[in-house]
Every structure is written in C-alpha cells, then in structure tokens.
Design a protein around this motif. Sequence first.
Motif, PDB file in Angstrom:
ATOM      1  N   MET A  47       0.846  -1.175   0.000  1.00 42.74           N
ATOM      2  CA  MET A  47       0.000   0.000   0.000  1.00 42.74           C
ATOM      3  C   MET A  47       0.891   1.237   0.000  1.00 42.74           C
ATOM      4  O   MET A  47       1.814   1.349   0.793  1.00 42.74           O
ATOM      5  N   ILE A  48       0.588   2.166  -0.895  1.00 38.29           N
ATOM      6  CA  ILE A  48       1.301   3.434  -0.993  1.00 38.29           C
ATOM      7  C   ILE A  48       0.371   4.543  -0.500  1.00 38.29           C
ATOM      8  O   ILE A  48      -0.822   4.558  -0.823  1.00 38.29           O
ATOM      9  N   ILE A  49       0.914   5.455   0.276  1.00 36.36           N
ATOM     10  CA  ILE A  49       0.162   6.616   0.743  1.00 36.36           C
ATOM     11  C   ILE A  49       0.830   7.862   0.174  1.00 36.36           C
ATOM     12  O   ILE A  49       2.013   8.114   0.405  1.00 36.36           O
ATOM     13  N   TYR A  50       0.051   8.604  -0.596  1.00 35.06           N
ATOM     14  CA  TYR A  50       0.460   9.901  -1.121  1.00 35.06           C
ATOM     15  C   TYR A  50      -0.034  10.916  -0.102  1.00 35.06           C
ATOM     16  O   TYR A  50      -1.239  11.112   0.078  1.00 35.06           O
ATOM     17  N   SER A  51       0.893  11.533   0.619  1.00 33.93           N
ATOM     18  CA  SER A  51       0.576  12.417   1.729  1.00 33.93           C
ATOM     19  C   SER A  51       0.866  13.864   1.335  1.00 33.93           C
ATOM     20  O   SER A  51       1.985  14.181   0.927  1.00 33.93           O
ATOM     21  N   VAL A  60       1.010  26.912   1.703  1.00 34.73           N
ATOM     22  CA  VAL A  60       2.286  26.242   1.447  1.00 34.73           C
ATOM     23  C   VAL A  60       1.988  24.753   1.527  1.00 34.73           C
ATOM     24  O   VAL A  60       1.274  24.307   2.433  1.00 34.73           O
ATOM     25  N   ALA A  61       2.517  23.982   0.578  1.00 29.13           N
ATOM     26  CA  ALA A  61       2.258  22.541   0.565  1.00 29.13           C
ATOM     27  C   ALA A  61       3.549  21.772   0.350  1.00 29.13           C
ATOM     28  O   ALA A  61       4.467  22.260  -0.314  1.00 29.13           O
ATOM     29  N   PHE A  62       3.599  20.586   0.937  1.00 29.36           N
ATOM     30  CA  PHE A  62       4.662  19.647   0.588  1.00 29.36           C
ATOM     31  C   PHE A  62       4.080  18.250   0.534  1.00 29.36           C
ATOM     32  O   PHE A  62       3.082  17.943   1.183  1.00 29.36           O
ATOM     33  N   ARG A  63       4.696  17.435  -0.286  1.00 31.60           N
ATOM     34  CA  ARG A  63       4.176  16.100  -0.569  1.00 31.60           C
ATOM     35  C   ARG A  63       5.212  15.044  -0.234  1.00 31.60           C
ATOM     36  O   ARG A  63       6.401  15.254  -0.470  1.00 31.60           O
ATOM     37  N   THR A  64       4.732  13.916   0.292  1.00 30.02           N
ATOM     38  CA  THR A  64       5.610  12.789   0.566  1.00 30.02           C
ATOM     39  C   THR A  64       4.907  11.517   0.116  1.00 30.02           C
ATOM     40  O   THR A  64       3.673  11.458   0.028  1.00 30.02           O
ATOM     41  N   ILE A  65       5.711  10.486  -0.132  1.00 31.00           N
ATOM     42  CA  ILE A  65       5.184   9.184  -0.512  1.00 31.00           C
ATOM     43  C   ILE A  65       5.619   8.207   0.586  1.00 31.00           C
ATOM     44  O   ILE A  65       6.803   8.116   0.922  1.00 31.00           O
ATOM     45  N   LEU A  66       4.633   7.491   1.121  1.00 31.00           N
ATOM     46  CA  LEU A  66       4.883   6.552   2.206  1.00 31.00           C
ATOM     47  C   LEU A  66       4.508   5.142   1.754  1.00 31.00           C
ATOM     48  O   LEU A  66       3.598   4.979   0.939  1.00 31.00           O
TER      49      LEU A  66
END
Length: 104
Positions: free
Chosen positions: A1-5, A92-98
């Motif tokens: 499972m991938i979480i796009y945060s 302001v935004a930032f993205r991470t992949i978990l």
Amino acid sequence: MIIYSVTVTVDKAVEADWVAWMRTKHIPDVMETGYFTSAHMHRLHEPPAEPGTATFNIQYECQDLATYEQYRDREATRLQYEHQTRYKDRFVAFRTILTREDSF
C-alpha cells in the motif's frame, strides 16, 4: 500500500473556504482519477501551526508505487495547478510518498 501524503498550511483568512473546496471539489476530483482507493483529511494539532494559519494533511491510498507514478505523470500537474490558481500565495504545501509496512 502506498500513501500519497499532502501537507498544506493555509492562511486562516481562507481556511473555511479551503476546507469546503477540498471536501467538495479537490479531493473528489483526485478520487475520480481512479488511481486511489481512499482519502482522509486530517487537521494537525502538533506541532502547532504558525499564528494566522492552519495545517492539514490529506492522505490518498493506492495499490502500489506504479499506480501513484501514473497519477503523478498523468493527473497531478493539472490538479495542483487548480489548487495553486485558486489559493495563490495563501498556502504552502509539501508532498511525501509513504509505504505502509504493517497494520496493528
């Protein structure tokens, strides 16, 4: 499972509009792409947001990294542009992949 945060800090002056738009437009549009199986929006309480702002985290789940990469390559730019156009310098935004390693 991938979480796009996606973590977004928004000005308090647009917070109510932003939350409503995310719930009724942006998150449904992301889900309609068909790449994600679920989405959850969370309000961050700690660490506290800067004065005059509120911070939220949206987590989209998808089956695997290849599915996320298809979303990123085919849909993300358009959807991020809509957000940028609507809220300009008010966020302001930032993205991470978990990767979900396990559930307890």
